[in-house]
Design an enzyme around this catalytic site. Structure first.
Site, short mmCIF file in Angstrom:
data_model
loop_
_atom_site.label_atom_id
_atom_site.label_comp_id
_atom_site.label_asym_id
_atom_site.label_seq_id
_atom_site.Cartn_x
_atom_site.Cartn_y
_atom_site.Cartn_z
N LYS A 16 4.63 -16.54 -11.39
CA LYS A 16 4.65 -15.78 -12.65
C LYS A 16 5.96 -14.99 -12.78
O LYS A 16 6.61 -15.01 -13.82
CB LYS A 16 3.45 -14.84 -12.73
CG LYS A 16 2.10 -15.56 -12.65
CD LYS A 16 0.92 -14.62 -12.76
CE LYS A 16 0.78 -13.67 -11.59
NZ LYS A 16 0.48 -14.30 -10.29
N ARG A 95 -6.12 -9.54 -16.05
CA ARG A 95 -6.57 -10.53 -15.07
C ARG A 95 -8.05 -10.45 -14.78
O ARG A 95 -8.52 -11.07 -13.82
CB ARG A 95 -5.73 -10.48 -13.80
CG ARG A 95 -5.97 -9.30 -12.93
CD ARG A 95 -4.76 -8.98 -12.11
NE ARG A 95 -4.51 -9.62 -10.87
CZ ARG A 95 -3.27 -9.78 -10.39
NH1 ARG A 95 -2.23 -9.46 -11.10
NH2 ARG A 95 -3.09 -10.25 -9.22
N ARG A 134 8.88 -14.89 1.02
CA ARG A 134 9.18 -14.09 -0.18
C ARG A 134 9.74 -12.71 0.19
O ARG A 134 9.21 -12.02 1.06
CB ARG A 134 7.93 -13.88 -1.02
CG ARG A 134 8.19 -12.87 -2.15
CD ARG A 134 7.24 -12.91 -3.28
NE ARG A 134 5.86 -12.66 -2.93
CZ ARG A 134 4.88 -12.74 -3.81
NH1 ARG A 134 5.13 -13.08 -5.06
NH2 ARG A 134 3.65 -12.51 -3.44
N ARG A 167 6.55 -7.75 0.83
CA ARG A 167 5.39 -7.03 0.30
C ARG A 167 4.32 -6.89 1.38
O ARG A 167 4.00 -7.86 2.05
CB ARG A 167 4.82 -7.78 -0.92
CG ARG A 167 5.60 -7.49 -2.17
CD ARG A 167 5.24 -8.35 -3.34
NE ARG A 167 3.82 -8.47 -3.60
CZ ARG A 167 3.32 -9.09 -4.68
NH1 ARG A 167 4.15 -9.63 -5.56
NH2 ARG A 167 2.03 -9.19 -4.86
N ARG A 178 -6.48 -12.18 -1.90
CA ARG A 178 -5.96 -12.20 -3.28
C ARG A 178 -6.23 -13.54 -3.95
O ARG A 178 -6.59 -13.60 -5.12
CB ARG A 178 -4.45 -11.89 -3.26
CG ARG A 178 -4.17 -10.44 -2.90
CD ARG A 178 -2.72 -10.21 -2.49
NE ARG A 178 -1.78 -10.68 -3.46
CZ ARG A 178 -0.51 -10.95 -3.21
NH1 ARG A 178 -0.03 -10.79 -1.98
NH2 ARG A 178 0.28 -11.37 -4.17
P1 G5P Z 1 0.80 -8.89 -8.59
O1 G5P Z 1 2.07 -8.26 -8.28
O2 G5P Z 1 0.47 -9.19 -10.02
P2 G5P Z 1 0.01 -11.57 -7.87
O3 G5P Z 1 -0.80 -11.67 -6.65
O4 G5P Z 1 -0.69 -11.85 -9.15
O5 G5P Z 1 0.70 -10.18 -7.69
P3 G5P Z 1 2.51 -12.58 -7.09
O6 G5P Z 1 2.15 -12.58 -5.65
O7 G5P Z 1 3.45 -11.54 -7.60
O8 G5P Z 1 1.20 -12.57 -7.96
P4 G5P Z 1 3.85 -14.62 -8.64
O9 G5P Z 1 4.55 -13.55 -9.41
O10 G5P Z 1 2.94 -15.52 -9.39
O11 G5P Z 1 3.05 -14.05 -7.41
O12 G5P Z 1 4.90 -15.53 -7.86
P5 G5P Z 1 6.47 -15.35 -7.62
O13 G5P Z 1 6.76 -14.07 -6.92
O14 G5P Z 1 7.23 -15.67 -8.88
O15 G5P Z 1 6.71 -16.59 -6.60
C1 G5P Z 1 6.21 -16.52 -5.30
C2 G5P Z 1 7.33 -16.90 -4.30
O16 G5P Z 1 7.60 -18.29 -4.45
C3 G5P Z 1 8.66 -16.18 -4.50
O17 G5P Z 1 9.24 -15.94 -3.22
C4 G5P Z 1 9.51 -17.19 -5.28
O18 G5P Z 1 10.90 -17.02 -5.03
C5 G5P Z 1 8.99 -18.51 -4.67
N1 G5P Z 1 9.06 -19.67 -5.54
C6 G5P Z 1 8.86 -19.76 -6.87
N2 G5P Z 1 8.96 -21.02 -7.29
C7 G5P Z 1 9.23 -21.77 -6.18
C8 G5P Z 1 9.43 -23.17 -5.96
O19 G5P Z 1 9.40 -23.99 -6.89
N3 G5P Z 1 9.65 -23.56 -4.67
C9 G5P Z 1 9.71 -22.66 -3.63
N4 G5P Z 1 9.94 -23.12 -2.39
N5 G5P Z 1 9.52 -21.35 -3.81
C10 G5P Z 1 9.28 -20.90 -5.06
O20 G5P Z 1 -0.42 -8.01 -8.06
C11 G5P Z 1 -0.39 -7.43 -6.79
C12 G5P Z 1 -1.59 -6.52 -6.61
O21 G5P Z 1 -1.54 -5.45 -7.56
C13 G5P Z 1 -2.84 -5.14 -8.06
C14 G5P Z 1 -3.81 -5.96 -7.22
O22 G5P Z 1 -4.15 -5.22 -6.08
C15 G5P Z 1 -2.95 -7.18 -6.85
O23 G5P Z 1 -3.42 -7.84 -5.70
N6 G5P Z 1 -2.90 -5.51 -9.48
C16 G5P Z 1 -3.99 -5.41 -10.27
N7 G5P Z 1 -5.27 -5.00 -10.03
C17 G5P Z 1 -6.14 -5.05 -11.06
N8 G5P Z 1 -5.82 -5.52 -12.30
C18 G5P Z 1 -4.56 -5.94 -12.59
N9 G5P Z 1 -4.25 -6.40 -13.83
C19 G5P Z 1 -3.59 -5.90 -11.55
N10 G5P Z 1 -2.27 -6.24 -11.49
C20 G5P Z 1 -1.87 -6.00 -10.23
MG MG Z 2 4.67 -11.46 -9.22
#
Ligand code: G5P
Ligand code: MG
Length: 225
Positions: A16, A95, A134, A167, A178
């Protein structure tokens, strides 16, 4: 051009944040809010909300709906985005079904409802590989991966040169929780947006395969008659 009010849905690590950066590079008039980034900044600033957020995040638990709603809608309001002609991208909020319902109630009076929701569908085994590598820059939310998009200088943010961190919720134990949370909450959320006729899904094992599909949906929405 139509306004774009887009929500990116997707499992932890589905990309995302990565897709948000790609879209913002392409469309300079669109801005984004990531709920996770907002919380991580509060933690870094050691605010009361940051203290509460840290407890939930470190255990891989979702924060209470009402708290998240106040935080994100407050941010949209402060930034002046609660208007019919505003374009914005949301990452990580809503979410849960409850969050989606209450956001809709708050956006509708401003004629600023979401008009596109895109689910990023990425295989779980691919996601698990990514997370080990990451690193993030907390003040900006910029995200790196040591193989896919490594920082120019190891351990430093490309733009500011400030340190990158891992993180605390990217350990295999917390990450597993998660992923489970996501699987348990996403179906009613998708149903809600599907009934509103604005849900789309894009699939693929890499962000480079997903991005053109996402771009197409965004362009269609911007230019829809
Ligand atoms: P977050 O911060 O919202 P998540 O768990 O939804 O966290 P996250 O982990 O931030 O999502 P993302 O943003 O979907 O993942 O993914 P990203 O960071 O872009 O990519 C992941 C990794 O893969 C990176 O290192 C990137 O460089 C790499 N990558 C991307 N594409 C590729 C590819 O094609 N190839 C390769 N090799 N690598 C790639 O929420 C965190 C916490 O906050 C709270 C909760 O506790 C949650 O767990 N929270 C909430 N609680 C309640 N309600 C809400 N609405 C909440 N929002 C947050
Ligand atoms: Mg993210």
């Amino acid at each position: 051009m139509n306004p774009l009010r887009l929500l990116l849905l997707g499992a932890p690590g589905s990309g995302k944040g990565t897709q948000t950066s790609k879209l913002l590079n392409q469309f300079k008039h669109i801005k984004s809010v990531s709920s996770g980034d907002l919380l991580r900044r509060r933690i870094q600033q050691k605010t009361e909300l940051g203290r509460i957020a840290s407890e939930y995040i470190s255990q891989g638990k979702l924060l209470p709906d009402s708290l998240m709603n106040d935080l994100v809608v407050g941010e949209l309001s402060v930034r002046g985005w609660l208007s019919a002609d505003s374009s914005f991208l949301l990452d990580g909020f809503p979410r849960t079904l409850e969050q989606a319902r209450s956001l809709r109630v708050q956006l509708t009076p401003h004629n600023a409802s979401l008009n596109l929701v895109v689910e990023l569908d990425v295989p779980t085994d691919v996601i698990l590989e990514r997370i080990e590598n990451r690193y993030v820059h907390v003040p900006s939310g910029r995200v790196y991966n040591l193989t896919y998009n490594p920082p120019k200088v190891p351990g430093k943010d490309d733009v500011t040169g400030e340190p990158l961190i891992k993180r605390p919720d990217d350990t295999s134990e917390v990450f597993g929780k998660r992923l489970k949370n996501y699987a348990e909450t996403v179906e009613p959320l998708k149903q809600f947006y599907s009934e509103l006729g604005i849900l789309k899904t894009v699939s693929g094992p890499t962000s480079d395969i997903i991005f053109p599909q996402l771009l197409k949906l965004v362009v269609q929405k911007l230019h829809q008659p």
